[in-house]
Design a protein around this motif. Structure first.
Motif, short mmCIF file in Angstrom:
data_model
loop_
_atom_site.label_atom_id
_atom_site.label_comp_id
_atom_site.label_asym_id
_atom_site.label_seq_id
_atom_site.Cartn_x
_atom_site.Cartn_y
_atom_site.Cartn_z
N GLY A 135 2.46 8.90 3.29
CA GLY A 135 1.98 10.04 2.52
C GLY A 135 2.76 10.26 1.25
N GLY B 299 1.77 7.67 -1.25
CA GLY B 299 0.47 7.98 -1.84
C GLY B 299 0.55 9.05 -2.91
N VAL B 300 1.42 10.05 -2.70
CA VAL B 300 1.57 11.11 -3.70
C VAL B 300 2.27 10.58 -4.94
N ARG C 5 0.02 7.07 -6.73
CA ARG C 5 -1.40 7.07 -7.10
C ARG C 5 -1.69 8.14 -8.13
N ARG C 6 -2.77 7.94 -8.87
CA ARG C 6 -3.18 8.90 -9.89
C ARG C 6 -4.46 9.62 -9.53
N ASN C 7 -5.12 9.18 -8.50
CA ASN C 7 -6.38 9.76 -8.10
C ASN C 7 -6.14 11.06 -7.32
N LEU D 242 -8.08 12.62 -5.26
CA LEU D 242 -8.50 12.54 -3.86
C LEU D 242 -7.44 11.85 -3.00
N VAL D 243 -6.76 10.86 -3.56
CA VAL D 243 -5.68 10.20 -2.83
C VAL D 243 -4.51 11.16 -2.64
N PHE D 244 -4.27 12.03 -3.65
CA PHE D 244 -3.26 13.07 -3.48
C PHE D 244 -3.57 13.93 -2.26
N MET E 299 -5.45 13.28 0.35
CA MET E 299 -5.32 12.53 1.61
C MET E 299 -3.85 12.30 1.96
N SER E 300 -3.02 12.08 0.95
CA SER E 300 -1.60 11.86 1.20
C SER E 300 -0.91 13.13 1.70
N ASP F 119 -8.94 11.14 -12.24
CA ASP F 119 -7.60 10.67 -12.60
C ASP F 119 -6.81 11.86 -13.14
#
Length: 100
Positions: free
Chosen positions: A18, A21-22, A25-27, A29-31, A33-34, A91
């Motif tokens: 997690g 992922g934070v 990533r730049r997305n 939605l991934v933030f 989820m992380s 993004d």
């Protein structure tokens, strides 16, 4: 019965995924989820400790954490929708126009 250390190692691994992922990533939605992964790693520890020590307090804290996660998702999805509406992308680096 599975030893508590196994749950702690699993929780640490999920938390590290997690955090990666934070940070990487730049997305948006991934933030989200992380952050959910990090909250779920805390839930693993709460429930494992609750089972180990024979109390229900860890499970109660886990329920509160799930309620917090649901509120975080509701706010986060709203932010993602505003990002997409204004910038046609999720993004987070393109959202510099939203500053002051």
């Amino acid at each position: 019965m599975v030893p508590l250390e196994y749950y702690l190692v699993l929780s640490a691994a999920v938390f590290c995924v997690g955090v990666f992922g934070v940070l990487a990533r730049r997305n948006a939605l991934v933030f989200l989820m992380s952050v959910e992964l990090m909250l779920n790693s805390a839930n693993i520890v709460f429930v494992a400790a609750s089972g180990q020590y024979g109390t229900i307090s860890g499970q109660v804290f886990s329920l509160f954490t799930m309620a917090l996660a649901a509120a975080e998702v509701a706010v986060g999805i709203g932010i993602v929708l505003v990002l997409y509406r204004n910038f046609k992308s999720v993004d987070v680096t393109k959202a510099t126009g939203m500053r002051w």
